[in-house]
Scaffold this motif. Structure first.
Motif, PDB file in Angstrom:
ATOM      1  N   GLY A 158     -10.591  32.137  89.976  1.00 42.51           N
ATOM      2  CA  GLY A 158     -10.997  33.187  90.900  1.00 42.51           C
ATOM      3  C   GLY A 158     -10.605  34.563  90.409  1.00 42.51           C
ATOM      4  N   THR A 159      -9.383  34.686  89.900  1.00 45.55           N
ATOM      5  CA  THR A 159      -8.917  35.973  89.384  1.00 45.55           C
ATOM      6  C   THR A 159      -9.726  36.412  88.181  1.00 45.55           C
ATOM      7  N   LEU A 160      -9.951  35.491  87.238  1.00 38.99           N
ATOM      8  CA  LEU A 160     -10.738  35.825  86.051  1.00 38.99           C
ATOM      9  C   LEU A 160     -12.155  36.240  86.429  1.00 38.99           C
ATOM     10  N   ILE A 161     -12.768  35.488  87.336  1.00 41.98           N
ATOM     11  CA  ILE A 161     -14.125  35.809  87.767  1.00 41.98           C
ATOM     12  C   ILE A 161     -14.162  37.166  88.458  1.00 41.98           C
ATOM     13  N   GLY A 162     -13.244  37.355  89.412  1.00 43.94           N
ATOM     14  CA  GLY A 162     -13.261  38.574  90.211  1.00 43.94           C
ATOM     15  C   GLY A 162     -12.992  39.826  89.409  1.00 43.94           C
ATOM     16  N   ILE A 184     -11.526  38.692  96.741  1.00 36.88           N
ATOM     17  CA  ILE A 184     -10.233  39.062  96.166  1.00 36.88           C
ATOM     18  C   ILE A 184      -9.894  40.502  96.549  1.00 36.88           C
ATOM     19  N   GLY A 185     -10.897  41.375  96.549  1.00 35.26           N
ATOM     20  CA  GLY A 185     -10.663  42.754  96.947  1.00 35.26           C
ATOM     21  C   GLY A 185     -10.115  42.847  98.360  1.00 35.26           C
ATOM     22  N   LEU A 186     -10.721  42.097  99.291  1.00 36.25           N
ATOM     23  CA  LEU A 186     -10.231  42.084 100.666  1.00 36.25           C
ATOM     24  C   LEU A 186      -8.843  41.458 100.749  1.00 36.25           C
ATOM     25  N   PHE A 187      -8.640  40.407  99.966  1.00 40.95           N
ATOM     26  CA  PHE A 187      -7.362  39.685  99.985  1.00 40.95           C
ATOM     27  C   PHE A 187      -6.215  40.580  99.522  1.00 40.95           C
ATOM     28  N   ILE A 188      -6.399  41.266  98.398  1.00 38.40           N
ATOM     29  CA  ILE A 188      -5.293  42.087  97.898  1.00 38.40           C
ATOM     30  C   ILE A 188      -5.105  43.341  98.747  1.00 38.40           C
ATOM     31  N   ILE A 191      -7.091  32.454  97.483  1.00 41.68           N
ATOM     32  CA  ILE A 191      -8.267  32.592  96.621  1.00 41.68           C
ATOM     33  C   ILE A 191      -8.905  31.225  96.411  1.00 41.68           C
ATOM     34  N   ALA A 192      -8.059  30.213  96.208  1.00 38.66           N
ATOM     35  CA  ALA A 192      -8.557  28.858  95.941  1.00 38.66           C
ATOM     36  C   ALA A 192      -9.390  28.326  97.101  1.00 38.66           C
ATOM     37  N   GLU A 193      -8.934  28.538  98.344  1.00 34.15           N
ATOM     38  CA  GLU A 193      -9.685  28.043  99.500  1.00 34.15           C
ATOM     39  C   GLU A 193     -11.008  28.777  99.641  1.00 34.15           C
ATOM     40  N   GLY A 194     -11.027  30.048  99.299  1.00 31.93           N
ATOM     41  CA  GLY A 194     -12.279  30.797  99.335  1.00 31.93           C
ATOM     42  C   GLY A 194     -13.297  30.223  98.381  1.00 31.93           C
TER      43      GLY A 194
END
Length: 458
Positions: free
Chosen positions: A281-285, A139-143, A411-414
């Protein structure tokens, strides 16, 4: 009262910190107030109505998160899902936007039932800790990638897919935007190194002000064709709250016989899949980065967070917007010290007020919020140190999960690739028992594989 509601002392935070974090989260997310109406209007929806629906859905969802879970996470109509809604479901498949809203509402109801029966919570808890760290890094890389794109520092290119900005071309629009984003990154970094409270927010505002100065001096030239709009708030169109009537309740205004059941089920499933795993994914990350997970890798009060997400999706569909989901940009507020629902309440109030002063927030350019996203990406990538790279059975699935998020833009595909690879690698290398892979992980793996097979067939 605030102490009793949000347990500020127990979370080692203060009212000032929480409010500042909420403002930061809101400012980082404010772009959705401009982007969502632009996207959904392509499907024939009234842009002003969508803007109001977007702000109200974000306000309602974020308040639900605050009071049902006491977490500093904000919600709003999700990016990607709005594009799928407008361009795939409506323009591609021929659905009316009213029918597409109904699909979002049905997905929200299913989500709600899954939350009440602990299915979503069980999915969250079944994901191995290694993958949870990987999700945070991904998520860090994604955003950060979103920030690079929003600032025009990274642009598309036919041969290599992406490349850096050519500053010689269109310098007075996308070129200067990229330069201002770089300046904003430096300003934000210096403020954070100096431990200035609100450094991320100050960085956003400082970059925006520099942009307005550039526009005033002619260094920045408005060019809508290149997505470079005026940086000054425009109040000339006034306020039309009655526009909400164009979309409110239209999810249930469907003509008999207009629903193609097979296609409708497919659309609901697509919304459901992306919403479920984007949210998880967001909650976990974000929770992993802010040390909100317990020693077993579980998120306390996760059911409340998932219920808030479900109810927000239903509310958003009724108001007239695509799927409302937990935003990864919440990590910007968490990085500012936000730890409780008071951060979320602050962001929710600002979303509500934005209805009345929306031109101010809509005017904040993407190159001004880009430094915040890139810096937050830096914060989140630190979780990579918690991954055991000596254990290949742990490290390789984590790596696949990480790189899939920015490169597949999802995020979902990751999460899907992380789950599939973790299960298959450990099963076929004979380490399944050692890793104590849960039954639910096997089920998720089968479902993810089935999803890709179905996508290939259709």
């Amino acid at each position: 009262m605030l102490e009793r509601l949000f347990k500020l002392k127990a979370n080692n935070t203060t009212v000032k910190t929480e409010v500042l974090a909420g403002i930061t989260t809101f400012v980082t997310m404010a772009y959705i107030l401009a982007v969502n109406p632009s996207q959904l209007s392509q499907a024939g929806m009234n842009a002003n109505a969508v803007l109001i629906a977007t702000a109200l859905a974000a306000c309602i969802g974020t308040l639900l998160m605050a009071f049902l879970a006491n977490y500093p996470f904000a919600l709003a109509p999700g990016m990607g899902l709005n594009t799928y809604f407008a361009f795939t479901v409506c323009l591609g498949m021929g659905f009316s936007w009213q029918l597409a809203l109904l699909a979002v509402f049905v997905e929200g109801i299913i989500f709600l039932l899954l939350s009440l029966t602990n299915v979503r919570e069980a999915i969250f808890n079944s994901i191995p800790m290694t993958l949870k760290h990987a999700v945070s890094v991904g998520i860090g890389l994604f955003i950060a990638f979103l920030g690079l794109q929003g600032s025009h520092l990274v642009v598309d290119q036919s041969v290599t897919l992406v490349t850096y900005q050519n500053f010689k071309e269109n310098f007075n629009s996308v070129g200067i935007s990229a330069v201002l984003a770089l300046i904003g990154i430096v300003i934000t970094a210096i403020l954070l190194i100096k431990k200035v409270r609100g450094g991320i927010l100050i960085g956003i505002l400082a970059t925006w002000v520099l942009g307005m100065i550039c526009q005033a001096t002619g260094l920045y030239v408005v060019n809508p064709e290149l997505s470079c709009y005026s940086l000054y708030p425009d109040f000339s169109n006034g306020l039309n709250l009655g526009a909400l009537g164009e979309t409110f309740g239209q999810a249930f205004n469907i003509e008999a016989g207009s629903v193609r059941i097979a296609d409708f089920i497919l659309v609901v499933f697509a919304f459901l899949f992306v919403d479920l795993f984007d949210t998880l994914g967001t909650l976990i990350g974000v929770a992993s980065k802010s040390n909100m997970l317990d020693k077993d890798g579980k998120l306390p009060r996760v059911k409340g967070a998932l219920l808030a997400d479900s109810l927000a999706t239903c509310a958003g569909a009724v108001l007239g917007t695509s799927t409302t989901t937990t935003y990864v940009e919440s990590s910007s507020g968490v990085s500012e010290g936000g730890r409780t629902g008071l951060t979320a309440v602050t962001a929710a109030i600002l979303f509500f007020l934005s209805i009345f002063i929306s031109p101010i927030f809509v005017a904040i350019p993407s190159f001004a919020t880009a430094p915040a996203l890139i810096i937050v990406g830096f914060y989140m990538i630190g979780a990579v140190a918690k991954i055991n790279f000596e254990d290949m059975a742990e490290a390789i699935p984590a790596f696949l999960c990480i790189i899939a998020m920015p490169f597949m833009y999802s995020i979902a595909e990751g999460i899907a690739l992380g789950v599939i690879s973790y299960t298959l690698i450990n099963v076929f290398s004979g380490k399944a028992k050692e890793k104590k892979i849960s039954v639910l992980m096997y089920i998720l793996t089968i479902l993810f594989i089935a999803k890709y097979i179905i996508m290939a067939i259709l």
